[in-house]
Scaffold this motif. Structure first.
Motif, PDB file in Angstrom:
ATOM      1  N   GLU A   8       0.823  -1.207   0.000  1.00 33.89           N
ATOM      2  CA  GLU A   8       0.000   0.000   0.000  1.00 33.89           C
ATOM      3  C   GLU A   8       0.860   1.262   0.000  1.00 33.89           C
ATOM      4  OE1 GLU A   8      -2.795  -0.079   3.173  1.00 33.89           O
ATOM      5  OE2 GLU A   8      -3.950  -1.760   2.337  1.00 33.89           O
ATOM      6  N   LEU A   9       0.331   2.291  -0.645  1.00 40.85           N
ATOM      7  CA  LEU A   9       0.973   3.603  -0.702  1.00 40.85           C
ATOM      8  C   LEU A   9      -0.043   4.642  -0.261  1.00 40.85           C
ATOM      9  CD1 LEU A   9       3.279   5.559  -1.567  1.00 40.85           C
ATOM     10  CD2 LEU A   9       2.237   5.576  -3.849  1.00 40.85           C
ATOM     11  N   ARG A  10       0.312   5.415   0.755  1.00 41.30           N
ATOM     12  CA  ARG A  10      -0.580   6.457   1.266  1.00 41.30           C
ATOM     13  C   ARG A  10      -0.110   7.819   0.738  1.00 41.30           C
ATOM     14  NH1 ARG A  10      -1.495   9.901   5.867  1.00 41.30           N
ATOM     15  NH2 ARG A  10      -3.650   9.749   6.628  1.00 41.30           N
ATOM     16  N   LEU A  11      -1.030   8.549   0.124  1.00 45.34           N
ATOM     17  CA  LEU A  11      -0.723   9.862  -0.449  1.00 45.34           C
ATOM     18  C   LEU A  11      -1.516  10.934   0.284  1.00 45.34           C
ATOM     19  CD1 LEU A  11      -0.968   8.958  -4.245  1.00 45.34           C
ATOM     20  CD2 LEU A  11       1.114   9.120  -2.876  1.00 45.34           C
ATOM     21  N   GLU A  12      -0.823  11.989   0.715  1.00 43.98           N
ATOM     22  CA  GLU A  12      -1.484  13.137   1.330  1.00 43.98           C
ATOM     23  C   GLU A  12      -1.292  14.343   0.414  1.00 43.98           C
ATOM     24  OE1 GLU A  12      -0.673  13.793   5.510  1.00 43.98           O
ATOM     25  OE2 GLU A  12       0.087  11.742   5.695  1.00 43.98           O
ATOM     26  N   LEU A  13      -2.400  14.873  -0.069  1.00 43.48           N
ATOM     27  CA  LEU A  13      -2.353  15.992  -1.017  1.00 43.48           C
ATOM     28  C   LEU A  13      -2.549  17.295  -0.261  1.00 43.48           C
ATOM     29  CD1 LEU A  13      -4.638  14.465  -3.812  1.00 43.48           C
ATOM     30  CD2 LEU A  13      -2.240  13.980  -3.298  1.00 43.48           C
ATOM     31  N   GLY A  14      -1.585  18.201  -0.356  1.00 46.35           N
ATOM     32  CA  GLY A  14      -1.686  19.489   0.308  1.00 46.35           C
ATOM     33  C   GLY A  14      -2.449  20.490  -0.535  1.00 46.35           C
ATOM     34  N   GLU A  15      -2.646  21.682   0.014  1.00 46.75           N
ATOM     35  CA  GLU A  15      -3.400  22.705  -0.703  1.00 46.75           C
ATOM     36  C   GLU A  15      -2.644  23.224  -1.928  1.00 46.75           C
ATOM     37  OE1 GLU A  15      -3.958  26.285   1.604  1.00 46.75           O
ATOM     38  OE2 GLU A  15      -2.304  25.714   2.923  1.00 46.75           O
ATOM     39  N   ASP A  16      -1.335  22.983  -1.995  1.00 48.59           N
ATOM     40  CA  ASP A  16      -0.554  23.413  -3.162  1.00 48.59           C
ATOM     41  C   ASP A  16      -0.452  22.335  -4.228  1.00 48.59           C
ATOM     42  OD1 ASP A  16      -0.076  25.869  -2.026  1.00 48.59           O
ATOM     43  OD2 ASP A  16       1.787  25.225  -1.054  1.00 48.59           O
ATOM     44  N   PHE A  17      -1.074  21.187  -3.989  1.00 50.24           N
ATOM     45  CA  PHE A  17      -1.055  20.120  -4.987  1.00 50.24           C
ATOM     46  C   PHE A  17      -1.861  20.581  -6.215  1.00 50.24           C
ATOM     47  CE2 PHE A  17      -3.045  16.443  -6.964  1.00 50.24           C
ATOM     48  CZ  PHE A  17      -1.957  15.610  -7.164  1.00 50.24           C
TER      49      PHE A  17
ATOM     50  N   PRO B 115       2.829  15.227  -3.487  1.00 52.18           N
ATOM     51  CA  PRO B 115       2.142  14.699  -2.303  1.00 52.18           C
ATOM     52  C   PRO B 115       3.129  14.069  -1.329  1.00 52.18           C
ATOM     53  CG  PRO B 115       1.857  13.208  -4.158  1.00 52.18           C
ATOM     54  CD  PRO B 115       2.550  14.432  -4.695  1.00 52.18           C
ATOM     55  N   ILE B 116       2.720  13.950  -0.076  1.00 52.30           N
ATOM     56  CA  ILE B 116       3.521  13.267   0.937  1.00 52.30           C
ATOM     57  C   ILE B 116       3.218  11.772   0.831  1.00 52.30           C
ATOM     58  CG2 ILE B 116       3.953  13.000   3.408  1.00 52.30           C
ATOM     59  CD1 ILE B 116       3.084  15.909   3.748  1.00 52.30           C
TER      60      ILE B 116
ATOM     61  N   LEU C 168       1.891   8.844 -12.397  1.00 52.34           N
ATOM     62  CA  LEU C 168       3.330   8.635 -12.499  1.00 52.34           C
ATOM     63  C   LEU C 168       3.908   8.203 -11.152  1.00 52.34           C
ATOM     64  CD1 LEU C 168       5.933   8.789 -14.149  1.00 52.34           C
ATOM     65  CD2 LEU C 168       6.118  11.196 -13.490  1.00 52.34           C
ATOM     66  N   VAL C 169       3.408   8.797 -10.060  1.00 58.51           N
ATOM     67  CA  VAL C 169       3.854   8.393  -8.723  1.00 58.51           C
ATOM     68  C   VAL C 169       3.533   6.921  -8.497  1.00 58.51           C
ATOM     69  CG1 VAL C 169       3.497   8.744  -6.247  1.00 58.51           C
ATOM     70  CG2 VAL C 169       3.606  10.716  -7.783  1.00 58.51           C
ATOM     71  N   TYR C 170       2.344   6.495  -8.920  1.00 63.72           N
ATOM     72  CA  TYR C 170       1.943   5.100  -8.746  1.00 63.72           C
ATOM     73  C   TYR C 170       2.856   4.169  -9.548  1.00 63.72           C
ATOM     74  CZ  TYR C 170      -1.075   0.985  -8.572  1.00 63.72           C
ATOM     75  OH  TYR C 170      -1.569  -0.292  -8.387  1.00 63.72           O
ATOM     76  N   GLU C 171       3.218   4.580 -10.760  1.00 62.90           N
ATOM     77  CA  GLU C 171       4.125   3.757 -11.572  1.00 62.90           C
ATOM     78  C   GLU C 171       5.510   3.669 -10.919  1.00 62.90           C
ATOM     79  OE1 GLU C 171       4.186   5.262 -15.517  1.00 62.90           O
ATOM     80  OE2 GLU C 171       2.199   4.495 -16.033  1.00 62.90           O
ATOM     81  N   GLU C 172       5.976   4.771 -10.331  1.00 58.99           N
ATOM     82  CA  GLU C 172       7.263   4.742  -9.636  1.00 58.99           C
ATOM     83  C   GLU C 172       7.192   3.825  -8.416  1.00 58.99           C
ATOM     84  OE1 GLU C 172       8.731   8.580  -8.636  1.00 58.99           O
ATOM     85  OE2 GLU C 172       8.860   9.281 -10.711  1.00 58.99           O
ATOM     86  N   PHE C 173       6.055   3.830  -7.727  1.00 60.51           N
ATOM     87  CA  PHE C 173       5.892   2.955  -6.572  1.00 60.51           C
ATOM     88  C   PHE C 173       5.899   1.488  -6.998  1.00 60.51           C
ATOM     89  CE2 PHE C 173       2.933   0.703  -3.630  1.00 60.51           C
ATOM     90  CZ  PHE C 173       3.739   0.750  -2.501  1.00 60.51           C
ATOM     91  N   GLU C 174       5.241   1.188  -8.107  1.00 56.26           N
ATOM     92  CA  GLU C 174       5.255  -0.187  -8.610  1.00 56.26           C
ATOM     93  C   GLU C 174       6.677  -0.624  -8.971  1.00 56.26           C
ATOM     94  OE1 GLU C 174       1.123  -1.322 -10.748  1.00 56.26           O
ATOM     95  OE2 GLU C 174       2.286   0.225 -11.766  1.00 56.26           O
TER      96      GLU C 174
END
Length: 461
Positions: free
Chosen positions: A184-193, A198-199, A254-260
Protein backbone atom coordinates in the motif's frame (compact mmCIF):
# COMPACT_ATOMS: atom_id res chain seq x y z
CA UNK A 1 -30.33 15.07 32.25
CA UNK A 2 -31.05 12.25 34.66
CA UNK A 3 -31.96 13.42 38.15
CA UNK A 4 -33.43 10.25 39.68
CA UNK A 5 -31.37 7.28 40.89
CA UNK A 6 -33.46 4.86 38.84
CA UNK A 7 -32.47 6.69 35.65
CA UNK A 8 -28.72 6.66 36.27
CA UNK A 9 -26.92 4.88 33.42
CA UNK A 10 -23.42 3.37 33.37
CA UNK A 11 -21.84 3.59 29.92
CA UNK A 12 -18.60 1.74 30.72
CA UNK A 13 -16.48 1.05 27.63
CA UNK A 14 -18.91 2.86 25.28
CA UNK A 15 -17.66 6.21 26.52
CA UNK A 16 -14.22 7.77 26.47
CA UNK A 17 -13.05 9.04 29.86
CA UNK A 18 -11.19 12.35 29.78
CA UNK A 19 -10.65 13.20 33.44
CA UNK A 20 -10.01 11.04 36.50
CA UNK A 21 -10.65 7.31 36.68
CA UNK A 22 -12.64 6.61 39.85
CA UNK A 23 -15.55 4.21 39.61
CA UNK A 24 -18.69 6.36 39.15
CA UNK A 25 -21.43 6.28 41.74
CA UNK A 26 -24.13 8.65 40.44
CA UNK A 27 -23.83 9.77 36.82
CA UNK A 28 -25.55 12.53 34.83
CA UNK A 29 -25.56 12.94 31.06
CA UNK A 30 -26.45 15.90 28.86
CA UNK A 31 -26.12 16.73 25.16
CA UNK A 32 -23.76 19.63 24.45
CA UNK A 33 -24.65 21.55 21.31
CA UNK A 34 -21.35 23.39 21.57
CA UNK A 35 -19.36 20.13 21.38
CA UNK A 36 -21.92 18.20 19.31
CA UNK A 37 -21.79 15.19 21.61
CA UNK A 38 -23.03 13.92 24.96
CA UNK A 39 -21.08 14.58 28.14
CA UNK A 40 -21.32 12.27 31.12
CA UNK A 41 -20.28 13.55 34.56
CA UNK A 42 -19.98 11.19 37.52
CA UNK A 43 -19.22 11.70 41.20
CA UNK A 44 -17.74 9.47 43.87
CA UNK A 45 -17.71 9.88 47.62
CA UNK A 46 -14.98 9.77 50.21
CA UNK A 47 -15.22 8.26 53.67
CA UNK A 48 -16.72 11.51 54.91
CA UNK A 49 -19.44 11.31 52.22
CA UNK A 50 -18.00 14.36 50.49
CA UNK A 51 -18.72 14.32 46.73
CA UNK A 52 -15.62 14.34 44.50
CA UNK A 53 -15.12 14.18 40.73
CA UNK A 54 -15.34 10.58 39.52
CA UNK A 55 -14.98 11.03 35.75
CA UNK A 56 -15.88 13.19 32.79
CA UNK A 57 -16.68 11.11 29.71
CA UNK A 58 -17.63 11.68 26.07
CA UNK A 59 -20.29 9.81 24.10
CA UNK A 60 -19.97 8.70 21.38
CA UNK A 61 -16.27 7.83 21.16
CA UNK A 62 -16.05 8.95 17.51
CA UNK A 63 -15.90 12.60 18.63
CA UNK A 64 -13.78 11.91 21.69
CA UNK A 65 -10.42 13.02 20.24
CA UNK A 66 -11.75 16.43 19.16
CA UNK A 67 -13.51 17.01 22.47
CA UNK A 68 -10.43 15.91 24.42
CA UNK A 69 -8.33 18.51 22.56
CA UNK A 70 -10.80 21.27 23.38
CA UNK A 71 -11.45 20.40 27.02
CA UNK A 72 -7.80 19.79 27.92
CA UNK A 73 -6.99 23.29 26.62
CA UNK A 74 -8.89 24.72 29.62
CA UNK A 75 -6.42 25.58 32.34
CA UNK A 76 -7.06 23.56 35.50
CA UNK A 77 -10.31 22.08 34.22
CA UNK A 78 -10.20 19.04 36.52
CA UNK A 79 -9.52 21.14 39.62
CA UNK A 80 -12.29 23.57 38.70
CA UNK A 81 -14.87 20.80 38.27
CA UNK A 82 -13.71 19.08 41.45
CA UNK A 83 -14.09 22.32 43.42
CA UNK A 84 -17.56 22.85 41.95
CA UNK A 85 -18.71 19.36 42.91
CA UNK A 86 -17.31 19.65 46.43
CA UNK A 87 -19.15 22.94 46.72
CA UNK A 88 -22.54 21.21 46.41
CA UNK A 89 -22.76 21.05 50.21
CA UNK A 90 -20.05 20.90 52.86
CA UNK A 91 -22.28 19.48 55.61
CA UNK A 92 -23.43 16.14 54.20
CA UNK A 93 -23.97 13.55 56.93
CA UNK A 94 -25.14 10.67 54.73
CA UNK A 95 -24.54 9.66 51.13
CA UNK A 96 -28.15 9.92 49.97
CA UNK A 97 -28.54 13.72 50.25
CA UNK A 98 -25.08 14.07 48.75
CA UNK A 99 -26.23 12.19 45.67
CA UNK A 100 -29.38 14.29 45.40
CA UNK A 101 -27.38 17.50 45.67
CA UNK A 102 -24.93 16.32 43.01
CA UNK A 103 -27.77 15.45 40.61
CA UNK A 104 -29.33 18.86 41.12
CA UNK A 105 -25.99 20.60 40.66
CA UNK A 106 -24.86 18.63 37.56
CA UNK A 107 -26.70 20.75 34.99
CA UNK A 108 -25.05 23.91 36.31
CA UNK A 109 -21.68 22.16 36.16
CA UNK A 110 -22.19 21.35 32.46
CA UNK A 111 -23.04 24.99 31.75
CA UNK A 112 -19.90 26.09 33.60
CA UNK A 113 -17.83 23.70 31.51
CA UNK A 114 -19.27 25.06 28.24
CA UNK A 115 -18.68 28.64 29.39
CA UNK A 116 -15.08 27.77 30.17
CA UNK A 117 -14.69 26.32 26.68
CA UNK A 118 -16.13 29.44 25.05
CA UNK A 119 -13.90 31.72 27.12
CA UNK A 120 -10.85 29.59 26.26
CA UNK A 121 -11.67 29.82 22.54
CA UNK A 122 -12.08 33.60 22.75
CA UNK A 123 -8.71 34.01 24.49
CA UNK A 124 -6.99 31.91 21.86
CA UNK A 125 -8.57 33.99 19.10
CA UNK A 126 -7.41 37.24 20.67
CA UNK A 127 -3.83 35.97 21.10
CA UNK A 128 -3.36 35.31 17.38
CA UNK A 129 -1.49 38.01 15.54
CA UNK A 130 -2.83 36.83 12.18
CA UNK A 131 -5.63 34.47 11.31
CA UNK A 132 -3.86 32.75 8.40
CA UNK A 133 -1.30 30.53 10.14
CA UNK A 134 -3.61 29.19 12.88
CA UNK A 135 -6.95 29.23 11.06
CA UNK A 136 -8.78 26.07 12.19
CA UNK A 137 -11.09 26.09 9.18
CA UNK A 138 -10.32 23.44 6.57
CA UNK A 139 -8.65 24.65 3.42
CA UNK A 140 -10.99 25.45 0.52
CA UNK A 141 -9.90 23.70 -2.66
CA UNK A 142 -10.94 24.73 -6.17
CA UNK A 143 -13.37 22.59 -8.15
CA UNK A 144 -10.77 21.67 -10.78
CA UNK A 145 -8.61 20.20 -7.98
CA UNK A 146 -11.19 17.46 -7.57
CA UNK A 147 -11.59 17.05 -11.32
CA UNK A 148 -7.85 16.57 -11.67
CA UNK A 149 -7.61 14.07 -8.80
CA UNK A 150 -10.51 12.03 -10.19
CA UNK A 151 -8.94 11.99 -13.65
CA UNK A 152 -5.68 10.73 -12.12
CA UNK A 153 -7.50 8.00 -10.21
CA UNK A 154 -9.15 6.96 -13.48
CA UNK A 155 -5.66 6.45 -14.92
CA UNK A 156 -4.50 4.49 -11.88
CA UNK A 157 -7.59 2.30 -11.87
CA UNK A 158 -10.28 2.30 -9.21
CA UNK A 159 -9.61 -1.34 -8.38
CA UNK A 160 -6.15 -0.23 -7.15
CA UNK A 161 -7.63 2.19 -4.59
CA UNK A 162 -8.00 1.08 -0.98
CA UNK A 163 -9.56 4.19 0.52
CA UNK A 164 -10.17 7.91 -0.08
CA UNK A 165 -11.20 10.48 2.49
CA UNK A 166 -14.23 12.69 1.92
CA UNK A 167 -12.12 15.65 0.68
CA UNK A 168 -9.95 13.60 -1.72
CA UNK A 169 -6.80 14.73 0.07
CA UNK A 170 -5.77 11.40 1.62
CA UNK A 171 -5.65 8.46 -0.79
CA UNK A 172 -4.43 4.92 -0.12
CA UNK A 173 -3.41 2.91 -3.19
CA UNK A 174 -2.40 -0.73 -3.49
CA UNK A 175 -0.42 -2.90 -5.87
CA UNK A 176 0.10 -6.65 -5.99
CA UNK A 177 3.59 -7.90 -6.84
CA UNK A 178 4.54 -10.93 -8.91
CA UNK A 179 4.42 -13.20 -5.84
CA UNK A 180 0.92 -12.12 -4.82
CA UNK A 181 2.01 -9.81 -1.98
CA UNK A 182 -0.07 -6.66 -1.51
CA UNK A 183 1.63 -3.32 -0.86
CA UNK A 184 0.00 0.00 0.00
CA UNK A 185 0.97 3.60 -0.70
CA UNK A 186 -0.58 6.46 1.27
CA UNK A 187 -0.72 9.86 -0.45
CA UNK A 188 -1.48 13.14 1.33
CA UNK A 189 -2.35 15.99 -1.02
CA UNK A 190 -1.69 19.49 0.31
CA UNK A 191 -3.40 22.70 -0.70
CA UNK A 192 -0.55 23.41 -3.16
CA UNK A 193 -1.06 20.12 -4.99
CA UNK A 194 -0.25 19.45 -7.83
CA UNK A 195 2.26 22.29 -7.82
CA UNK A 196 3.78 20.52 -4.80
CA UNK A 197 4.33 16.76 -4.65
CA UNK A 198 2.14 14.70 -2.30
CA UNK A 199 3.52 13.27 0.94
CA UNK A 200 4.10 9.53 0.47
CA UNK A 201 4.04 6.84 3.14
CA UNK A 202 4.70 3.18 2.38
CA UNK A 203 6.06 0.00 3.96
CA UNK A 204 9.22 -0.45 1.88
CA UNK A 205 12.72 -1.27 3.20
CA UNK A 206 13.95 2.13 2.01
CA UNK A 207 11.67 5.15 2.27
CA UNK A 208 9.84 5.72 -1.00
CA UNK A 209 10.54 9.11 -2.58
CA UNK A 210 9.11 10.61 -5.74
CA UNK A 211 11.90 11.01 -8.29
CA UNK A 212 10.30 12.76 -11.26
CA UNK A 213 7.66 15.08 -9.90
CA UNK A 214 6.79 17.98 -12.22
CA UNK A 215 5.12 21.01 -10.59
CA UNK A 216 1.80 21.58 -12.36
CA UNK A 217 -0.86 24.27 -12.32
CA UNK A 218 -4.60 23.77 -12.05
CA UNK A 219 -5.21 26.94 -14.06
CA UNK A 220 -5.45 26.69 -17.87
CA UNK A 221 -3.58 29.93 -18.45
CA UNK A 222 -0.57 28.54 -16.55
CA UNK A 223 -0.57 25.06 -18.10
CA UNK A 224 1.42 23.88 -21.06
CA UNK A 225 -0.10 21.77 -23.79
CA UNK A 226 1.55 18.55 -22.69
CA UNK A 227 0.75 18.61 -18.98
CA UNK A 228 -3.00 18.44 -19.49
CA UNK A 229 -3.72 19.12 -15.85
CA UNK A 230 -6.82 21.22 -15.64
CA UNK A 231 -10.35 19.81 -15.87
CA UNK A 232 -9.15 16.31 -16.64
CA UNK A 233 -7.60 16.94 -20.07
CA UNK A 234 -4.72 14.51 -19.61
CA UNK A 235 -2.07 13.90 -22.23
CA UNK A 236 -1.04 10.29 -22.79
CA UNK A 237 2.12 8.63 -24.00
CA UNK A 238 2.46 5.12 -25.40
CA UNK A 239 0.50 2.41 -23.63
CA UNK A 240 2.52 0.49 -21.04
CA UNK A 241 3.17 -3.17 -21.82
CA UNK A 242 2.64 -4.10 -18.17
CA UNK A 243 -0.98 -2.94 -18.03
CA UNK A 244 -3.62 -1.47 -20.28
CA UNK A 245 -3.85 1.93 -18.60
CA UNK A 246 -1.99 4.80 -20.31
CA UNK A 247 1.36 6.08 -19.08
CA UNK A 248 1.55 9.75 -18.13
CA UNK A 249 4.38 12.22 -17.86
CA UNK A 250 3.26 13.71 -14.54
CA UNK A 251 0.77 13.45 -11.69
CA UNK A 252 -0.42 10.75 -9.32
CA UNK A 253 -0.41 8.12 -12.05
CA UNK A 254 3.33 8.63 -12.50
CA UNK A 255 3.85 8.39 -8.72
CA UNK A 256 1.94 5.10 -8.75
CA UNK A 257 4.12 3.76 -11.57
CA UNK A 258 7.26 4.74 -9.64
CA UNK A 259 5.89 2.95 -6.57
CA UNK A 260 5.25 -0.19 -8.61
CA UNK A 261 8.82 -0.04 -9.92
CA UNK A 262 10.13 0.34 -6.37
CA UNK A 263 8.08 -2.67 -5.25
CA UNK A 264 9.46 -4.74 -8.15
CA UNK A 265 13.02 -3.90 -7.12
CA UNK A 266 12.54 -5.61 -3.73
CA UNK A 267 11.18 -8.92 -5.01
CA UNK A 268 14.42 -10.82 -4.46
CA UNK A 269 14.71 -9.51 -0.91
CA UNK A 270 11.16 -10.45 0.04
CA UNK A 271 11.52 -13.88 -1.57
CA UNK A 272 14.55 -14.58 0.61
CA UNK A 273 12.82 -13.32 3.76
CA UNK A 274 9.70 -15.37 3.01
CA UNK A 275 11.90 -18.44 2.55
CA UNK A 276 13.50 -17.83 5.96
CA UNK A 277 10.12 -17.22 7.60
CA UNK A 278 8.64 -20.44 6.20
CA UNK A 279 11.56 -22.81 6.92
CA UNK A 280 13.27 -21.59 10.10
CA UNK A 281 12.25 -20.72 13.63
CA UNK A 282 12.00 -16.91 13.50
CA UNK A 283 12.22 -15.43 16.98
CA UNK A 284 11.92 -11.78 15.96
CA UNK A 285 10.08 -9.95 14.56
CA UNK A 286 6.63 -11.40 15.18
CA UNK A 287 5.31 -12.92 11.95
CA UNK A 288 3.88 -11.83 9.62
CA UNK A 289 6.45 -9.05 9.69
CA UNK A 290 6.18 -5.65 8.02
CA UNK A 291 7.73 -5.57 4.56
CA UNK A 292 10.03 -2.74 5.60
CA UNK A 293 11.82 -5.02 8.10
CA UNK A 294 14.76 -6.85 6.52
CA UNK A 295 16.21 -8.16 9.79
CA UNK A 296 15.50 -11.60 11.25
CA UNK A 297 16.54 -13.30 14.46
CA UNK A 298 16.47 -17.07 13.91
CA UNK A 299 17.22 -20.09 16.10
CA UNK A 300 20.56 -21.78 15.31
CA UNK A 301 21.16 -24.22 18.19
CA UNK A 302 18.84 -25.51 20.88
CA UNK A 303 21.76 -26.52 23.11
CA UNK A 304 23.69 -24.39 25.62
CA UNK A 305 20.63 -22.41 26.59
CA UNK A 306 19.73 -21.61 22.99
CA UNK A 307 21.89 -19.90 20.38
CA UNK A 308 20.31 -17.54 17.86
CA UNK A 309 21.59 -15.35 15.03
CA UNK A 310 20.47 -11.85 14.07
CA UNK A 311 20.98 -11.19 10.36
CA UNK A 312 20.16 -8.27 8.10
CA UNK A 313 19.93 -8.78 4.34
CA UNK A 314 21.06 -6.37 1.64
CA UNK A 315 18.14 -4.75 -0.19
CA UNK A 316 19.56 -5.06 -3.70
CA UNK A 317 21.65 -8.25 -3.35
CA UNK A 318 19.96 -10.25 -0.57
CA UNK A 319 21.88 -13.47 -1.31
CA UNK A 320 25.25 -11.94 -0.51
CA UNK A 321 26.78 -12.49 2.93
CA UNK A 322 24.46 -10.65 5.36
CA UNK A 323 25.60 -7.09 5.91
CA UNK A 324 25.10 -7.67 9.63
CA UNK A 325 25.19 -11.03 11.42
CA UNK A 326 25.68 -11.47 15.16
CA UNK A 327 25.08 -14.36 17.50
CA UNK A 328 23.19 -14.31 20.80
CA UNK A 329 23.90 -16.89 23.48
CA UNK A 330 26.63 -18.34 25.69
CA UNK A 331 29.97 -16.66 24.97
CA UNK A 332 31.88 -19.91 24.52
CA UNK A 333 29.35 -21.28 22.02
CA UNK A 334 29.01 -17.96 20.21
CA UNK A 335 32.79 -17.77 19.69
CA UNK A 336 32.79 -21.23 18.08
CA UNK A 337 29.88 -20.39 15.77
CA UNK A 338 31.39 -17.05 14.77
CA UNK A 339 34.72 -18.70 13.92
CA UNK A 340 32.88 -21.43 12.01
CA UNK A 341 30.91 -18.85 10.01
CA UNK A 342 34.01 -16.77 9.19
CA UNK A 343 35.70 -19.88 7.79
CA UNK A 344 32.64 -20.63 5.69
CA UNK A 345 32.59 -17.12 4.23
CA UNK A 346 36.34 -17.22 3.54
CA UNK A 347 36.08 -20.62 1.83
CA UNK A 348 38.37 -22.44 4.27
CA UNK A 349 35.70 -24.59 5.96
CA UNK A 350 36.01 -28.27 5.14
CA UNK A 351 33.30 -30.89 5.56
CA UNK A 352 33.80 -34.53 6.56
CA UNK A 353 34.48 -35.72 2.99
CA UNK A 354 37.26 -33.16 2.57
CA UNK A 355 35.34 -30.76 0.30
CA UNK A 356 35.67 -27.05 0.93
CA UNK A 357 32.47 -25.12 1.63
CA UNK A 358 31.93 -21.44 0.89
CA UNK A 359 29.10 -18.94 0.75
CA UNK A 360 27.65 -18.77 -2.76
CA UNK A 361 25.02 -16.46 -4.18
CA UNK A 362 23.43 -19.18 -6.32
CA UNK A 363 22.09 -20.63 -3.07
CA UNK A 364 19.40 -19.04 -0.90
CA UNK A 365 20.42 -17.47 2.39
CA UNK A 366 18.74 -20.33 4.26
CA UNK A 367 20.64 -22.95 2.23
CA UNK A 368 23.94 -21.22 2.97
CA UNK A 369 23.17 -21.12 6.70
CA UNK A 370 22.22 -24.80 6.74
CA UNK A 371 25.46 -25.76 4.95
CA UNK A 372 27.42 -23.76 7.48
CA UNK A 373 25.66 -24.76 10.72
CA UNK A 374 23.93 -27.99 9.78
CA UNK A 375 20.23 -28.52 10.42
CA UNK A 376 18.64 -25.31 11.69
CA UNK A 377 15.56 -25.58 13.94
CA UNK A 378 12.30 -24.86 12.13
CA UNK A 379 9.07 -23.46 13.52
CA UNK A 380 7.72 -27.02 13.62
CA UNK A 381 10.64 -28.54 15.55
CA UNK A 382 11.66 -25.76 17.95
CA UNK A 383 9.91 -23.90 20.74
CA UNK A 384 10.67 -20.22 20.38
CA UNK A 385 10.31 -19.75 24.16
CA UNK A 386 13.60 -21.49 24.90
CA UNK A 387 15.45 -18.88 22.82
CA UNK A 388 13.81 -15.87 24.49
CA UNK A 389 16.78 -14.76 26.56
CA UNK A 390 16.30 -12.06 29.16
CA UNK A 391 18.98 -9.96 30.75
CA UNK A 392 20.08 -11.25 34.16
CA UNK A 393 20.28 -7.66 35.47
CA UNK A 394 17.27 -5.76 34.08
CA UNK A 395 15.17 -8.91 33.35
CA UNK A 396 14.04 -7.71 29.92
CA UNK A 397 14.75 -9.01 26.43
CA UNK A 398 14.95 -5.76 24.47
CA UNK A 399 16.57 -2.65 25.89
CA UNK A 400 15.78 0.94 24.98
CA UNK A 401 14.47 2.40 21.74
CA UNK A 402 17.08 0.50 19.73
CA UNK A 403 15.83 -2.81 21.11
CA UNK A 404 19.27 -4.12 22.10
CA UNK A 405 19.47 -7.85 22.82
CA UNK A 406 21.39 -9.50 25.71
CA UNK A 407 24.58 -10.10 23.71
CA UNK A 408 27.01 -10.55 26.62
CA UNK A 409 27.03 -13.96 28.26
CA UNK A 410 28.85 -15.59 31.16
CA UNK A 411 31.49 -18.03 29.94
CA UNK A 412 30.73 -20.49 32.74
CA UNK A 413 28.61 -23.17 31.03
CA UNK A 414 26.97 -24.00 34.36
CA UNK A 415 25.77 -20.38 34.58
CA UNK A 416 25.56 -19.05 31.00
CA UNK A 417 23.58 -15.99 32.10
CA UNK A 418 23.02 -13.37 29.40
CA UNK A 419 23.22 -9.62 29.89
CA UNK A 420 22.76 -6.46 27.89
CA UNK A 421 26.24 -5.06 27.42
CA UNK A 422 25.06 -1.72 28.79
CA UNK A 423 23.60 -3.33 31.93
CA UNK A 424 26.71 -5.43 32.47
CA UNK A 425 29.00 -2.40 32.13
CA UNK A 426 27.04 -0.48 34.75
CA UNK A 427 27.10 -3.50 37.06
CA UNK A 428 30.86 -4.01 36.71
CA UNK A 429 31.53 -0.29 37.00
CA UNK A 430 29.88 -0.34 40.44
CA UNK A 431 32.19 -3.08 41.74
CA UNK A 432 35.21 -1.88 43.78
CA UNK A 433 37.23 -4.83 42.45
CA UNK A 434 36.54 -4.07 38.77
CA UNK A 435 39.48 -2.97 36.61
CA UNK A 436 39.71 -1.38 33.16
CA UNK A 437 42.28 -2.44 30.60
CA UNK A 438 42.32 -0.72 27.21
CA UNK A 439 38.69 -0.70 25.99
CA UNK A 440 37.31 -3.39 28.35
CA UNK A 441 36.21 -3.49 31.96
CA UNK A 442 36.80 -6.73 33.90
CA UNK A 443 34.91 -8.05 36.91
CA UNK A 444 32.82 -11.00 38.06
CA UNK A 445 29.47 -12.40 36.94
CA UNK A 446 26.59 -11.18 39.16
CA UNK A 447 25.38 -14.79 39.57
CA UNK A 448 28.34 -17.19 39.64
CA UNK A 449 31.22 -14.75 40.36
CA UNK A 450 33.23 -16.14 37.43
CA UNK A 451 35.37 -13.61 35.51
CA UNK A 452 33.48 -11.62 32.88
CA UNK A 453 34.24 -8.52 30.81
CA UNK A 454 32.55 -6.07 28.46
CA UNK A 455 33.59 -3.16 26.26
CA UNK A 456 33.76 0.21 27.97
CA UNK A 457 32.00 1.91 25.06
CA UNK A 458 28.77 0.17 26.08
CA UNK A 459 28.22 2.76 28.81
CA UNK A 460 24.97 4.66 28.56
CA UNK A 461 25.33 8.22 27.35
Amino acid sequence: MKHAHSNIEYYGSSSTTLLSSLNPFPECTTYSYLLECSLSLSASFSDTSMPILGSLSVLPTTKASTVIDRITEIEGVEERLSDAIRGCDANFKTQTPAVEKFLQRAEALFRELENALQNSSCRQGQSRSTGDADDPKPMVLPANFYSYVVSQLDLIGWDNIVSIDSRLTVIVLKTVDSSGRTHELRLELGEDFPNQAPICTSDLPIEFEIENWRPLSLHPENSDATSGVFMGNTSFELTSKKRSRPSVSAGLALVYEEFEAAVDSYQSLWNELDNIDANTCVLEPILPARRSIRERRIAIRASAGGISAVLSLDCKRPRTVPSSLRFVGATSEVSKLRSHFNEYVAGTLKCDDGLTLQWREDRTVRENLELCFGDIPSKNTADGGEFEIECGICYTNRLGEDGLLPDACCGNTCCARSYHETCLFEWLHSLPSARISFDRIFGTCPYCCEPISVKVKCARS
